[in-house]
Design a protein around this motif. Sequence first.
Motif, PDB file in Angstrom:
ATOM      1  N   LEU A 456      20.786  88.536   5.065  1.00 13.06           N
ATOM      2  CA  LEU A 456      22.012  88.852   5.802  1.00 13.06           C
ATOM      3  C   LEU A 456      22.171  90.364   5.986  1.00 13.06           C
ATOM      4  N   VAL A 457      21.762  91.130   4.975  1.00  9.67           N
ATOM      5  CA  VAL A 457      21.842  92.591   5.117  1.00  9.67           C
ATOM      6  C   VAL A 457      20.860  93.065   6.186  1.00  9.67           C
ATOM      7  N   LEU A 458      19.665  92.490   6.164  1.00  7.67           N
ATOM      8  CA  LEU A 458      18.675  92.828   7.192  1.00  7.67           C
ATOM      9  C   LEU A 458      19.253  92.531   8.570  1.00  7.67           C
ATOM     10  N   ASP A 459      19.876  91.376   8.700  1.00  6.70           N
ATOM     11  CA  ASP A 459      20.504  90.965   9.960  1.00  6.70           C
ATOM     12  C   ASP A 459      21.565  91.994  10.377  1.00  6.70           C
ATOM     13  N   GLU A 461      21.957  95.206   9.340  1.00  4.04           N
ATOM     14  CA  GLU A 461      21.491  96.557   9.601  1.00  4.04           C
ATOM     15  C   GLU A 461      20.636  96.647  10.856  1.00  4.04           C
ATOM     16  N   ARG A 462      19.860  95.613  11.124  1.00  2.00           N
ATOM     17  CA  ARG A 462      18.995  95.667  12.305  1.00  2.00           C
ATOM     18  C   ARG A 462      19.751  95.357  13.581  1.00  2.00           C
ATOM     19  N   PHE A 463      20.672  94.401  13.509  1.00  2.00           N
ATOM     20  CA  PHE A 463      21.240  93.880  14.748  1.00  2.00           C
ATOM     21  C   PHE A 463      22.747  94.113  14.880  1.00  2.00           C
ATOM     22  N   LYS A 464      23.418  94.550  13.792  1.00  2.00           N
ATOM     23  CA  LYS A 464      24.866  94.766  13.803  1.00  2.00           C
ATOM     24  C   LYS A 464      25.631  93.638  14.515  1.00  2.00           C
ATOM     25  N   PRO A 465      25.453  92.398  14.103  1.00  2.00           N
ATOM     26  CA  PRO A 465      26.162  91.307  14.792  1.00  2.00           C
ATOM     27  C   PRO A 465      27.663  91.362  14.476  1.00  2.00           C
ATOM     28  N   MET A 466      28.477  91.559  15.487  1.00  2.00           N
ATOM     29  CA  MET A 466      29.925  91.666  15.289  1.00  2.00           C
ATOM     30  C   MET A 466      30.597  90.294  15.423  1.00  2.00           C
ATOM     31  N   ARG A 467      29.784  89.257  15.573  1.00  2.69           N
ATOM     32  CA  ARG A 467      30.313  87.911  15.792  1.00  2.69           C
ATOM     33  C   ARG A 467      31.349  87.559  14.721  1.00  2.69           C
ATOM     34  N   ASP A 468      32.498  87.063  15.186  1.00  3.34           N
ATOM     35  CA  ASP A 468      33.582  86.712  14.262  1.00  3.34           C
ATOM     36  C   ASP A 468      34.127  85.356  14.684  1.00  3.34           C
ATOM     37  N   GLU A 469      33.643  84.313  14.020  1.00  4.79           N
ATOM     38  CA  GLU A 469      34.092  82.954  14.320  1.00  4.79           C
ATOM     39  C   GLU A 469      34.581  82.249  13.060  1.00  4.79           C
ATOM     40  N   THR A 470      34.567  82.969  11.939  1.00  2.00           N
ATOM     41  CA  THR A 470      34.878  82.317  10.671  1.00  2.00           C
ATOM     42  C   THR A 470      35.970  83.082   9.928  1.00  2.00           C
ATOM     43  N   PHE A 471      36.946  82.338   9.467  1.00  2.00           N
ATOM     44  CA  PHE A 471      37.993  82.881   8.616  1.00  2.00           C
ATOM     45  C   PHE A 471      37.550  82.690   7.175  1.00  2.00           C
ATOM     46  N   VAL A 472      37.518  83.786   6.422  1.00  2.00           N
ATOM     47  CA  VAL A 472      37.130  83.703   5.010  1.00  2.00           C
ATOM     48  C   VAL A 472      38.181  84.435   4.193  1.00  2.00           C
ATOM     49  N   SER A 473      38.828  83.729   3.281  1.00  2.00           N
ATOM     50  CA  SER A 473      39.768  84.388   2.387  1.00  2.00           C
ATOM     51  C   SER A 473      39.347  84.141   0.944  1.00  2.00           C
ATOM     52  N   VAL A 490      29.099  88.170   9.236  1.00  2.00           N
ATOM     53  CA  VAL A 490      27.956  88.511   8.390  1.00  2.00           C
ATOM     54  C   VAL A 490      28.402  89.343   7.189  1.00  2.00           C
ATOM     55  N   LEU A 491      29.353  90.271   7.399  1.00  2.00           N
ATOM     56  CA  LEU A 491      29.851  91.060   6.261  1.00  2.00           C
ATOM     57  C   LEU A 491      30.512  90.157   5.225  1.00  2.00           C
ATOM     58  N   GLN A 492      31.275  89.173   5.715  1.00  2.00           N
ATOM     59  CA  GLN A 492      31.937  88.261   4.772  1.00  2.00           C
ATOM     60  C   GLN A 492      30.923  87.393   4.033  1.00  2.00           C
ATOM     61  N   TYR A 493      29.835  87.030   4.729  1.00  2.00           N
ATOM     62  CA  TYR A 493      28.800  86.219   4.071  1.00  2.00           C
ATOM     63  C   TYR A 493      28.051  87.061   3.026  1.00  2.00           C
ATOM     64  N   ILE A 494      27.780  88.333   3.360  1.00  2.00           N
ATOM     65  CA  ILE A 494      27.117  89.221   2.392  1.00  2.00           C
ATOM     66  C   ILE A 494      28.017  89.365   1.154  1.00  2.00           C
ATOM     67  N   GLU A 495      29.301  89.577   1.408  1.00  2.00           N
ATOM     68  CA  GLU A 495      30.259  89.722   0.304  1.00  2.00           C
ATOM     69  C   GLU A 495      30.261  88.466  -0.577  1.00  2.00           C
ATOM     70  N   HIS A 496      30.237  87.307   0.071  1.00  2.00           N
ATOM     71  CA  HIS A 496      30.327  86.058  -0.686  1.00  2.00           C
ATOM     72  C   HIS A 496      29.113  85.856  -1.598  1.00  2.00           C
ATOM     73  N   GLY A 497      27.932  86.151  -1.065  1.00  2.00           N
ATOM     74  CA  GLY A 497      26.732  86.040  -1.892  1.00  2.00           C
ATOM     75  C   GLY A 497      26.735  87.063  -3.017  1.00  2.00           C
ATOM     76  N   THR A 498      27.123  88.297  -2.680  1.00  2.00           N
ATOM     77  CA  THR A 498      27.100  89.384  -3.657  1.00  2.00           C
ATOM     78  C   THR A 498      28.087  89.120  -4.799  1.00  2.00           C
ATOM     79  N   THR A 825      17.553  86.127  15.781  1.00  2.00           N
ATOM     80  CA  THR A 825      18.133  87.383  16.240  1.00  2.00           C
ATOM     81  C   THR A 825      17.030  88.367  16.642  1.00  2.00           C
ATOM     82  N   ALA A 826      15.934  88.387  15.857  1.00  2.00           N
ATOM     83  CA  ALA A 826      14.812  89.277  16.188  1.00  2.00           C
ATOM     84  C   ALA A 826      14.204  88.881  17.534  1.00  2.00           C
ATOM     85  N   LEU A 827      14.104  87.579  17.764  1.00  2.00           N
ATOM     86  CA  LEU A 827      13.547  87.109  19.033  1.00  2.00           C
ATOM     87  C   LEU A 827      14.445  87.541  20.189  1.00  2.00           C
ATOM     88  N   GLN A 828      15.752  87.392  19.999  1.00  2.00           N
ATOM     89  CA  GLN A 828      16.689  87.808  21.043  1.00  2.00           C
ATOM     90  C   GLN A 828      16.546  89.303  21.325  1.00  2.00           C
TER      91      GLN A 828
END
Length: 833
Positions: A456-459, A461-473, A490-498, A825-828
Amino acid sequence: MLALAACSRPAAGDLRLNDLEYFERQGVNVLVFSNAFSGGFNDEKNSGIEVIHHGVRTIQGGAVRLSNTPEQWDLVPQSPERKVDPEAGTIEVSLRYPDYDFDSRVVVTAEGPAVRIDVYLDKPLPSALVGEAGFNLEFLPSQYWNKAYLIDGKPGRFPRYSASLTTTRPNDEKVRQYKGYRTYDDRGTGRFVEPLPIATGRTLIAAPDAPERMVKVTSEDADLMLYDGRLLAQNGWYVLRSLLPAGRTGKVLSWTVEPNAVPGWVREPNVGFSQVGYIPSQPKVAVIELDKQDKVCRSAEVWRVREDGSTVRVFSCPVQSWGDYFKYHYAKFDFSDVREPGVYFLRYGNVQTENFLIDGSVYDRITDATSDVWIPIHMNHMTVNEGYRVWHGEPFREGYLQAPAHTDHFDLHSQGAIDSGYKGLQLIPGLNVGGYFDAGDFDIETGSNISVVQNLVLDWERFKPMRDETFVSQEQRYVDLHRPDGVPDVLQYIEHGTLNLVAQAENIGHMAQTLSNSVLDNYHHLGDAASITDGLHYDPRLKPYQKSADGRSSGTPDDMWAFTTRNPGLDLRAATMFAAASRALKGYNDGLSARALAQSRRLMKEGTELLARSPMGARRGQGGFGNMSTNLQLFVSTGEQHYLDDFVAQVWPALDRNVNSAISAALDAVPYMDSSYKERLRPYVEQYKHYLDTLEMQNPYGVPIGLGNWAASGSVVSYGTTAASASLYFPDIVGPEYALRAAGYLFGCHPYHNYSLVAAVGATRPKEVFYGNNRADFSFIPGNVAPGVLFRHPDHFENYDDWPFLWGQNEGTIAGNTGYLIFGTALQQLLVQ
Ligand SMILES: [Ca+2]
Ligand SMILES: [Ca+2]
Ligand SMILES: [Ca+2]
């Protein structure tokens, strides 16, 4: 000579033992322990005597077994010896159950269109196994349900769902399960459940109403009993069984099994193509998989669907034969010249494929389901909601206990001596936060979770996906799908794993192997993750199933365990990931970012020292990567020169040792290094390109197709990601066609069938069933990537799409699916360049 050869050859309709050591006639393969039962996960429904019937493996599990309907973790036989006698046309297998010092032999002989199965005992049955040991053969429910059977002429129908009779017996009569585990919760009754037969007789004709599935089985000496294994376990099959007699030796049981062969049957060609479609400029090659008895058609056609719904042929060209690959013959149809955007389908002989799109946008949405649906559904310690549906409540509220010392675990882990500072069964605070379910099960596999955060960090840092479709509290412990909340997912997913991984490092002092179930009857859970445990702290002073007066604890020993034995290699991997996570989280969650960096430095230092002191570590230092990636990540996070020096000292020898395995890590460093690094890397990328080209000669699909007991989508994904990186940084050496080939394979251009292996993604015909945690519903979780096409020895690829329960072909993991996110994402990124 000719006359002699003709005489010794069996009649055309007979089964004969072929060079690959199985019995064969057109439409029927009978395998005898080409695939042995294995330990560990045991009953994989992949072993023993198996029948591949008109191209589909519908029967397996033929062996001496110790229960009516064996489950996973029931004992499986070892097969120390397998003798093939081509002259006599027999295969003999010895079977051994060491737990009972019980040996038997099974001899299979071709007899015209049938095989005869004889069971021999050299010593009488051990008394503990009288009435328990029998010869079993298992039939795939999804291929037989709703079909008829005749047993001694009396008709019946294979049940669509299990609802036949059972009985219970005292636990002390239960044949021992693997390592003494118990697959069931007896609710305090002291008794286990046993299915009763649906039908009994001496001759069974299964599916007389479906010639491709019709099989006749007769037993000379003992009754045939038909059972439904789904009564005990949703992944059970129909089981046909005869008991072995007590007190006898020699030949004790004989069956004849005759699978019907449809006259003149030839398997329908499998036209492999990308169900997601193609961008106009890319190569477009369909791979056609053919029965060896089939003739290759001269040409194939591309048809277009017009705006008024009519269809028109727009392209035709010759089909090129590629050659044989295992069981089938392969040909290729190149329609790269078709470039105009539109809706198309292919015609080859009598086969018309599903339609597909040609358009510049076809790959734009291939990661959406994975990022918006699959990943958030696998967030542990949260309630996950989607529209009207709750996927799961908040699991494991009571937290995790230290696993007792010297405990083996059914998910292949073990706890050695305890080095966490906690006592066995003591609560380790703070672990019930963050983290992701491993796969079709609900444990936190630390190694996989490390890969998830890293991916997720690779995703990010490489692609900066700003996609926001998920509410995480994290405060509410609540996730709502398709509800933007202003924070990139992606930031919320990184946080959740970390959050979970930092909690492990802080509270245990190092990484746990896994946070997993303490009892087996929780591990195979199918349903809401929040109902696996009772959410109450285990109190051994209470009786099982009893709750304390304050309602906060119970006597049911269902709390999850942390397996904490220290593994310095895992600590180093965590150090790499923490360094990366701390960068990504900076500015979003500074507190967590600082905690991650502190753990990274500490584990890096301690892990390196521990590894240097251990004999295993010394070997690894010579032969492996050491902490090369860790050094790179730490350099990027801290800018400290000594990390960079260490990385550079490691990367070139690693590339010299094995360019294909080191190239991915070397390419990851390109954005952080100067131009001389890139120039020095160039000849290695040229070598790698050479390897990519050899793949086209290895198999007709031109991607690495693994033959292990977990199918190979994961290696196709990482091949595709590395190829995409190589063509991003070295476009003059590696073109985009290699990464596109990986996409084509995942989306339908692969053996066995042509369904997309990614659940619900952009395809006309994605796979419909997966081994997700909702597998009992014969369903899928959108965005899952199936392991895919599983190889069965000696020459069969398969991927069931009507039966989800074989993990090696249908599961999908959190690390694998976040790997797919990177690939997509890399393919895109590669294609918009
Ligand atoms: Ca697991
Ligand atoms: Ca969000
Ligand atoms: Ca509990």
